[in-house]
Scaffold this motif. Structure first.
Motif, PDB file in Angstrom:
ATOM      1  N   MET A   1       0.813  -1.205   0.000  1.00 60.45           N
ATOM      2  CA  MET A   1       0.000   0.000   0.000  1.00 60.45           C
ATOM      3  C   MET A   1       0.851   1.261   0.000  1.00 60.45           C
ATOM      4  N   THR A   2       1.967   1.273   0.743  1.00 60.25           N
ATOM      5  CA  THR A   2       2.832   2.447   0.710  1.00 60.25           C
ATOM      6  C   THR A   2       3.517   2.570  -0.649  1.00 60.25           C
ATOM      7  N   LEU A   3       3.918   1.432  -1.221  1.00 62.82           N
ATOM      8  CA  LEU A   3       4.499   1.472  -2.562  1.00 62.82           C
ATOM      9  C   LEU A   3       3.464   1.914  -3.591  1.00 62.82           C
ATOM     10  N   ALA A   4       2.221   1.473  -3.398  1.00 68.11           N
ATOM     11  CA  ALA A   4       1.152   1.894  -4.308  1.00 68.11           C
ATOM     12  C   ALA A   4       0.940   3.401  -4.204  1.00 68.11           C
ATOM     13  N   GLY A   5       1.021   3.940  -2.981  1.00 67.20           N
ATOM     14  CA  GLY A   5       0.898   5.385  -2.808  1.00 67.20           C
ATOM     15  C   GLY A   5       1.980   6.128  -3.559  1.00 67.20           C
ATOM     16  N   ILE A   6       3.195   5.590  -3.540  1.00 66.26           N
ATOM     17  CA  ILE A   6       4.303   6.210  -4.272  1.00 66.26           C
ATOM     18  C   ILE A   6       4.065   6.101  -5.776  1.00 66.26           C
ATOM     19  N   ALA A   7       3.598   4.924  -6.243  1.00 68.22           N
ATOM     20  CA  ALA A   7       3.329   4.748  -7.674  1.00 68.22           C
ATOM     21  C   ALA A   7       2.267   5.726  -8.161  1.00 68.22           C
ATOM     22  N   VAL A   8       1.242   5.945  -7.327  1.00 64.47           N
ATOM     23  CA  VAL A   8       0.170   6.873  -7.698  1.00 64.47           C
ATOM     24  C   VAL A   8       0.669   8.317  -7.652  1.00 64.47           C
ATOM     25  N   ALA A   9       1.540   8.613  -6.670  1.00 67.59           N
ATOM     26  CA  ALA A   9       1.981  10.001  -6.469  1.00 67.59           C
ATOM     27  C   ALA A   9       3.121  10.412  -7.393  1.00 67.59           C
ATOM     28  N   ILE A  10       3.797   9.445  -8.022  1.00 68.38           N
ATOM     29  CA  ILE A  10       4.972   9.753  -8.847  1.00 68.38           C
ATOM     30  C   ILE A  10       4.677  10.850  -9.873  1.00 68.38           C
ATOM     31  N   GLY A  11       3.580  10.692 -10.599  1.00 68.83           N
ATOM     32  CA  GLY A  11       3.254  11.682 -11.628  1.00 68.83           C
ATOM     33  C   GLY A  11       2.872  13.027 -11.050  1.00 68.83           C
ATOM     34  N   ARG A  12       2.315  13.021  -9.850  1.00 64.78           N
ATOM     35  CA  ARG A  12       1.833  14.274  -9.261  1.00 64.78           C
ATOM     36  C   ARG A  12       2.935  15.053  -8.554  1.00 64.78           C
TER      37      ARG A  12
ATOM     38  N   VAL B   1      -4.004  17.764  -1.261  1.00 62.45           N
ATOM     39  CA  VAL B   1      -3.868  17.183   0.080  1.00 62.45           C
ATOM     40  C   VAL B   1      -5.238  17.105   0.748  1.00 62.45           C
ATOM     41  N   ALA B   2      -6.029  18.157   0.573  1.00 66.94           N
ATOM     42  CA  ALA B   2      -7.381  18.172   1.156  1.00 66.94           C
ATOM     43  C   ALA B   2      -8.255  17.078   0.560  1.00 66.94           C
ATOM     44  N   VAL B   3      -7.982  16.713  -0.696  1.00 63.36           N
ATOM     45  CA  VAL B   3      -8.739  15.640  -1.349  1.00 63.36           C
ATOM     46  C   VAL B   3      -8.432  14.297  -0.692  1.00 63.36           C
ATOM     47  N   PHE B   4      -7.152  14.031  -0.418  1.00 63.63           N
ATOM     48  CA  PHE B   4      -6.757  12.711   0.096  1.00 63.63           C
ATOM     49  C   PHE B   4      -6.814  12.603   1.614  1.00 63.63           C
ATOM     50  N   LEU B   5      -6.763  13.723   2.306  1.00 65.92           N
ATOM     51  CA  LEU B   5      -6.718  13.672   3.765  1.00 65.92           C
ATOM     52  C   LEU B   5      -7.924  12.954   4.385  1.00 65.92           C
ATOM     53  N   PRO B   6      -9.169  13.179   3.910  1.00 64.83           N
ATOM     54  CA  PRO B   6     -10.306  12.447   4.503  1.00 64.83           C
ATOM     55  C   PRO B   6     -10.181  10.937   4.384  1.00 64.83           C
ATOM     56  N   LEU B   7      -9.460  10.472   3.342  1.00 66.40           N
ATOM     57  CA  LEU B   7      -9.294   9.032   3.149  1.00 66.40           C
ATOM     58  C   LEU B   7      -8.524   8.405   4.305  1.00 66.40           C
ATOM     59  N   ALA B   8      -7.651   9.191   4.936  1.00 62.58           N
ATOM     60  CA  ALA B   8      -6.856   8.679   6.057  1.00 62.58           C
ATOM     61  C   ALA B   8      -7.705   8.428   7.298  1.00 62.58           C
ATOM     62  N   PHE B   9      -8.940   8.924   7.309  1.00 58.32           N
ATOM     63  CA  PHE B   9      -9.805   8.775   8.478  1.00 58.32           C
ATOM     64  C   PHE B   9     -11.074   7.979   8.160  1.00 58.32           C
ATOM     65  N   VAL B  10     -11.113   7.330   6.996  1.00 60.20           N
ATOM     66  CA  VAL B  10     -12.274   6.521   6.627  1.00 60.20           C
ATOM     67  C   VAL B  10     -12.323   5.278   7.521  1.00 60.20           C
TER      68      VAL B  10
ATOM     69  N   PHE C   1      -7.261  -0.682   4.665  1.00 57.66           N
ATOM     70  CA  PHE C   1      -6.450  -0.919   3.483  1.00 57.66           C
ATOM     71  C   PHE C   1      -5.798   0.355   2.949  1.00 57.66           C
ATOM     72  N   PHE C   2      -6.560   1.455   2.901  1.00 61.08           N
ATOM     73  CA  PHE C   2      -6.118   2.622   2.139  1.00 61.08           C
ATOM     74  C   PHE C   2      -5.530   3.755   2.974  1.00 61.08           C
ATOM     75  N   VAL C   3      -5.530   3.648   4.304  1.00 55.03           N
ATOM     76  CA  VAL C   3      -4.911   4.698   5.122  1.00 55.03           C
ATOM     77  C   VAL C   3      -3.420   4.859   4.806  1.00 55.03           C
ATOM     78  N   PRO C   4      -2.628   3.757   4.710  1.00 55.17           N
ATOM     79  CA  PRO C   4      -1.213   3.938   4.353  1.00 55.17           C
ATOM     80  C   PRO C   4      -1.028   4.618   2.995  1.00 55.17           C
ATOM     81  N   LEU C   5      -1.880   4.262   2.029  1.00 57.77           N
ATOM     82  CA  LEU C   5      -1.798   4.888   0.706  1.00 57.77           C
ATOM     83  C   LEU C   5      -2.071   6.384   0.797  1.00 57.77           C
TER      84      LEU C   5
ATOM     85  N   ALA D   1     -11.244   2.391  -8.167  1.00 54.83           N
ATOM     86  CA  ALA D   1     -11.762   3.417  -9.075  1.00 54.83           C
ATOM     87  C   ALA D   1     -12.199   4.659  -8.303  1.00 54.83           C
ATOM     88  N   MET D   2     -12.772   4.459  -7.113  1.00 51.92           N
ATOM     89  CA  MET D   2     -13.171   5.600  -6.288  1.00 51.92           C
ATOM     90  C   MET D   2     -11.946   6.392  -5.821  1.00 51.92           C
ATOM     91  N   ILE D   3     -10.856   5.681  -5.480  1.00 51.54           N
ATOM     92  CA  ILE D   3      -9.614   6.363  -5.111  1.00 51.54           C
ATOM     93  C   ILE D   3      -9.095   7.153  -6.307  1.00 51.54           C
TER      94      ILE D   3
END
Length: 749
Positions: free
Chosen positions: A132-143, A189-198, A205-209, A633-635
């Motif tokens: 999940m942390t590696l997936a977060g990096i893969a997703v964030a690479i382009g951004r 950051v505001a878009v992804f921050l709520p995901l950390a508290f779902v 699953f997705f808090v580390p991402l 897809a929602m992420i």
């Protein structure tokens, strides 16, 4: 002299309580399970080393049946590959646009700096380098490279269009876009921050991402406004001066934007039609919760009728072993038989890439095996959250609940995409009951307790002494030989010794009969219940669940019986509700950030209105590749929201700056669009390029290609729509500044 062997069978043996085999040969299975949170890969390596150093007796050999560490290493290495390829694609895209090696190196320096800084913070927070942390990096690479691209492109453009080579030029170029990239990064950051508290399983699953992406973005902003200007000052001030002129891309965009501003309602109308068309495609996509990964190892659970002898269970297990051995795709088969249950596991060879057809064929073949009441097949390893359908059945009494459960199982077996349908009432245990006649017991001097002891000694045997055999102390057990298949009649003829010295047949002192009783009684909310379960084998788990519930609602169940969905259906509903709440909170936070950044309410509304148009490409992408709508897809939609807002902020910040310098609204929009079209396209294409390896990969796990496809498809259409729709919306909701106001702002400037 009468010998014991003349009246009884004497044997020196241990009763066969269990059977263990590997590929049909007797074996001993050893399982090593790491503690939660421990390094499974390291533990597996240590175990293999210890086994390798341990000498085995002649004729024995050891073999690894299942090593999940191999799968973990493969998944992590695959994700690392996607990260490296994504970073490489981002570098190539940046180089193609800037066509300057020094500028490209400065822009992409944000990737390693942001990543390494993120690793340190993640380690401090207690996260490991996992999927999940590696997936977060893969997703964030382009951004993470986007902010640096905007800064370096602006500095690069300003340096080349002037003869001045003062270091102040770099500072001015950075300051010009710093507000825009800060606002855009904070909104993402505001878009992804709520995901950390779902809450719930989605959050687990997705808090580390989420934290990985948030931390990476914050560090990328820090690099963009500090390291990038410093390196630009050292290397870009030596660029040659070139007269500024519009290229073919800018000229084409100027013409398209001019037409859109001249036909604002028509432009919006076409965009709305596309949006409605994409919305109509959504029901055809299907829904799932989380994607199931391809697995190479499967477990088979065989359940015989309760009370079945272990020898008969072993026979059924051997039939299943024969089926597995007949399949060329199967490498190793391990078997453990105990009581009325057998557990088998097998490994599929590496040449078989898609194991689902094999699993489907095996389920059909297992139906032909006589004897078992239930044979279930399940993958081992990978992620299989949400592929179990579970129904809770309540009712006024056990009989009605069982009747309803039988009806429901029959109905669900006809549902396509649902396999291994069973219910918990099938586990009833046959027992033999003896109803004693108290008068007859008394006449023979017997009691229920004394008869029970006598029956136990007849059926199970009694230990009558100990003997030394081959140097070992061994129990001597005496039991009655009742034949290979004892019946009620055989038991009724057994005699019970009485205190009066007579042998009394069991049938004379009571009635012997067979009864069936449940092995367990389960309660849910203090009421007795039954479970109906099935395995979802289709990727469109939402459709399978909907079809199953429709079939259940059509049944005429006994009065008072009710049912409710658990398992996949409940997880999916709760997951989508929680993600919907997270999306709503993220939109609100984005609006608040933009409200603080712009100091007005109209501009944030214009940007937020542009977000839904990103769904057009997202849905089209899922439709083209045949992916259902799920949590990945929602992420992807969350990420897409952040990128759309980023592009709109970069564009409209320039529009506001132009209007403050006295340009008319129309000219300000044209100039801002032509100036910002290149960095917007660069950041979009860099993000698409970085996610392309993830979209093409079949080994992405939880962060499946659905996420990448949503972002790539949505970003492809939303970038073009942002460059047209956002200016059109801004033109509609803002008024032209008066000349006096323009002059006043010019004097103030």
């Amino acid at each position: 002299m009468l010998k014991l062997g003349d009246i009884a069978d004497v044997a020196y043996e241990a009763p066969a309580a269990t059977f263990t085999r590997m590929n049909g040969e007797p074996a001993l299975l050893v399982s090593v399970v790491p503690k939660a949170g421990e390094d499974a890969v390291s533990i597996a390596k240590q175990v293999k080393q210890e086994i390798g150093k341990t000498p085995l007796p002649a004729g024995l050999k050891s073999q690894v049946m299942l090593d999940q560490a191999v799968e973990i290493e493969h998944s992590v290495n695959s994700m690392l590959r996607e990260v490296m390829l994504g970073a490489l694609m981002a570098v190539v895209v940046t180089l193609l646009f800037l066509r300057n090696v020094r500028s490209t190196l400065i822009a992409v320096i944000s990737i390693p700096l942001s990543m390494f800084a993120s690793f340190m913070v993640l380690q401090y927070l207690g996260y490991t380098l996992n999927m999940m942390t590696l997936a977060g990096i893969a997703v964030a690479i382009g951004r993470v490279v986007d902010d640096s691209i905007v800064v370096i492109e602006n500095i690069f453009r300003r340096v080349r269009m002037t003869h001045d080579r003062s270091s102040d030029l770099v500072e001015q170029g950075t300051r010009e876009v710093s507000a825009a990239i800060t606002s855009s990064t904070l909104t993402t950051v505001a878009v992804f921050l709520p995901l950390a508290f779902v809450p719930g399983i989605v959050g687990k699953f997705f808090v580390p991402l989420a934290w990985t992406i948030v931390i990476s973005l914050l560090f990328s902003l820090l690099v963009a406004v500090s390291v990038v200007p410093l390196m630009s000052r050292l290397s870009l001030l030596r660029l040659k001066h070139t007269e500024p002129r519009e290229n073919r891309l800018q000229r084409s965009y100027r013409g398209a934007l001019r037409w859109a501003l001249a036909h604002r309602l028509l432009t919006l109308g076409l965009a709305v039609v596309l949006l409605l068309g994409s919305a109509a495609l959504v029901p055809t996509l299907g829904f799932n919760f989380l994607p199931s990964e391809q697995v190479k190892t499967y477990n088979i659970t065989v359940k015989m009728p309760i009370g079945t002898a272990v020898a008969k269970t072993n026979e059924s297990a051997k039939q299943i072993e024969s089926i597995l051995k007949s399949r060329s795709e199967v490498d190793r088969v391990g078997t453990y038989v105990g009581g009325e249950t057998a557990n088998l596991s097998f490994t599929v060879n590496d040449s078989n890439k898609d194991t689902e057809p094999l699993a489907k064929d095996l389920r059909e073949q297992f139906k032909q095996v006589a004897g078992p009441r239930e044979v279930t097949l399940a993958g081992v390893g990978g992620i299989h959250v949400g592929n179990e359908m579970e129904i809770i059945v309540n009712g006024p009494n056990a009989e009605k609940i069982k009747e309803a459960g039988t009806q429901m199982v029959a109905a669900l077996k006809n549902i396509e995409g649902l396999a291994d349908v069973r219910n918990s009432a099938e586990g009833e245990k046959p027992e033999i009951a003896v109803d004693f006649d108290d008068a007859k017991l008394a006449s023979h001097g017997l009691t229920p307790a004394s008869v029970s002891i006598a029956l136990h000694n007849i059926v199970e045997g009694s230990t009558i002494g100990k003997a030394q055999i081959q140097g070992k102390t061994t129990d001597m057990i005496l039991s009655t030989q009742m034949g290979a298949a004892p019946s009620l009649e055989t038991l009724q003829e057994q005699t019970i010794p009485s205190p009066l010295g007579t042998l009394v047949p069991l049938k004379e002192i009571g009635t012997v009969k067979q009864v069936v009783n449940p092995t367990t009684i389960s309660h849910y909310n203090q009421a007795e219940y039954l479970q109906v379960r099935g395995t979802i084998t289709d990727t469109n788990s939402g459709k399978v669940t909907a079809d199953a519930e429709k079939a259940l609602r059509a049944l005429k169940l006994p009065d008072g019986v009710t049912w409710e969905s658990q398992g996949a259906s409940k997880e999916m509903n709760e997951g989508f509700i929680n993600m919907g709440i997270a999306l709503g909170i993220s939109v609100f936070l984005v609006y608040m950030v933009m409200l603080l950044a712009f100091g007005e309410w109209k501009l944030p509304i214009v940007i937020l209105v542009a977000i839904p148009f990103s769904v057009i490409g997202a849905v089209a992408g899922l439709f083209l590749v045949g992916e259902p709508v799920g949590m990945p897809a929602m992420i992807g939609l969350l990420m897409l929201n952040g990128i759309v807002v980023t592009n709109a902020i970069v564009l409209l910040e320039r529009v506001r700056s132009n209007m403050s310098r006295g340009l008319s609204k129309h000219d300000a929009l044209l100039e801002a669009g032509v100036t910002r079209v290149r960095p917007i396209l660069m950041t979009a294409i860099a993000t698409i390029g970085a996610l392309l390896p993830l979209a093409l990969s079949t080994e992405a796990g939880l962060v499946s290609r659905a996420l990448a496809v949503v972002v790539i498809g949505g970003l492809t259409t939303s970038t073009f729509l942002t460059l047209l729709i956002v200016p059109v919306l801004y033109s509609l909701v803002t008024r032209e500044k008066s000349k006096d106001a323009s002059k006043a702002s010019s004097v103030a400037a």
